[in-house]
Design an enzyme around this catalytic site. Structure first.
Site, short mmCIF file in Angstrom:
data_model
loop_
_atom_site.label_atom_id
_atom_site.label_comp_id
_atom_site.label_asym_id
_atom_site.label_seq_id
_atom_site.Cartn_x
_atom_site.Cartn_y
_atom_site.Cartn_z
N PHE A 102 10.26 -62.30 64.19
CA PHE A 102 10.89 -63.44 63.52
C PHE A 102 9.87 -64.24 62.73
O PHE A 102 8.77 -64.53 63.21
CB PHE A 102 11.52 -64.38 64.55
CG PHE A 102 12.87 -63.96 65.05
CD1 PHE A 102 14.02 -64.28 64.35
CD2 PHE A 102 12.99 -63.24 66.23
CE1 PHE A 102 15.27 -63.89 64.82
CE2 PHE A 102 14.23 -62.85 66.71
CZ PHE A 102 15.38 -63.18 66.00
N ASP A 103 10.26 -64.61 61.53
CA ASP A 103 9.56 -65.65 60.79
C ASP A 103 9.88 -66.98 61.49
O ASP A 103 10.84 -67.06 62.27
CB ASP A 103 10.05 -65.64 59.34
CG ASP A 103 9.48 -66.77 58.52
OD1 ASP A 103 8.27 -67.01 58.59
OD2 ASP A 103 10.27 -67.41 57.78
N LEU A 104 9.11 -68.02 61.20
CA LEU A 104 9.36 -69.33 61.83
C LEU A 104 10.06 -70.29 60.87
O LEU A 104 11.24 -70.60 61.03
CB LEU A 104 8.05 -69.93 62.33
CG LEU A 104 8.14 -71.32 62.99
CD1 LEU A 104 9.08 -71.30 64.19
CD2 LEU A 104 6.75 -71.81 63.39
N ASP A 105 9.33 -70.75 59.85
CA ASP A 105 9.88 -71.74 58.91
C ASP A 105 11.02 -71.15 58.10
O ASP A 105 10.87 -70.12 57.44
CB ASP A 105 8.79 -72.22 57.95
CG ASP A 105 7.70 -73.02 58.65
OD1 ASP A 105 7.93 -73.44 59.81
OD2 ASP A 105 6.63 -73.23 58.05
#
Length: 217
Positions: free
Chosen positions: A10-13
């Site tokens: 997963f990416d965060l932002d």
């Protein structure tokens, strides 16, 4: 979803959390320190996702030295305030709980420095869902998403063929492809549908609920 998928990056932002308030405030703090006036605050959304130093270089045509100073000033505000000016997207907790309960291994792959990413996940009590948390370094190395994903793969001993990347910007899709990994683009973050469609992700979803349904199949 393909039955062989075991690992989800997963990416965060723009994917798990909406960091706009904290990022914009940190940018404005840095610009004030440099004596730069920003008249189009709404355009600062472009900073969300890509490597920070490069965004300062491109938008303000800074020298390398000034770009480094901008990042330093940005972090002065972000480390104490900005990282907490953030909120979880609707459905994220339910999604992560569902995925873990169905035996998927979750990893964070972000261009944000690892130390900040870890603090954000802990602040929202999301760290418990993740097997690994990987970001960039504070010396501005490993900021490219391809490098971040490659580091997750190598350090966590993953197979790209049974892993998939989830993110909201073109960098996430490109990074996945550069590591022979499939990708899912989300449209509720900061990448436009045009931006992500051009990169041809394997799937496009518009909500966490759609993500959950995708992994239910």
């Amino acid at each position: 979803m393909h039955p062989k998928i075991q690992n989800i990056l997963f990416d965060l932002d723009g994917t798990l959390t909406d960091p706009k308030e904290g990022i914009v405030n940190s940018i404005l703090y840095a610009l004030d320190k440099l004596g730069i006036q920003e008249n189009n605050i709404n355009e600062l959304d472009t900073f969300i996702g890509p490597p920070l130093r490069g965004s300062f270089l491109v938008r303000y045509n800074l020298s390398d030295n000034l770009a480094d100073k901008a990042v330093t000033f940005y972090r002065e505000y972000f480390s104490d305030n900005g990282l907490y000016e953030n909120q979880i997207y609707p459905g994220v907790v339910e999604l992560l709980e569902f995925l873990v309960s169905h035996k998927y291994q979750l990893f964070l792959a972000t261009s944000k420095p690892t130390i900040y990413a870890d603090k954000i996940l802990r602040h929202f009590n999301l760290h418990k869902y993740f097997t690994g948390i990987v970001g960039s370094n504070l010396d501005n190395t490993r900021t490219d998403k391809s490098e971040v994903i490659a580091h997750v793969v190598s350090t966590c001993n993953l197979q790209p063929t049974n892993s998939i990347m989830v993110g909201d910007r073109k960098h996430d899709i490109i990074g996945a492809k550069n590591n022979s990994m499939r990708s899912i683009a989300v449209t509720y973050g900061y990448g436009s549908l045009e931006e992500i469609s051009i990169q041809k992700p394997d799937f496009i979803v518009s909500s966490c609920n759609e993500l959950k349904l995708l992994f239910s199949n």
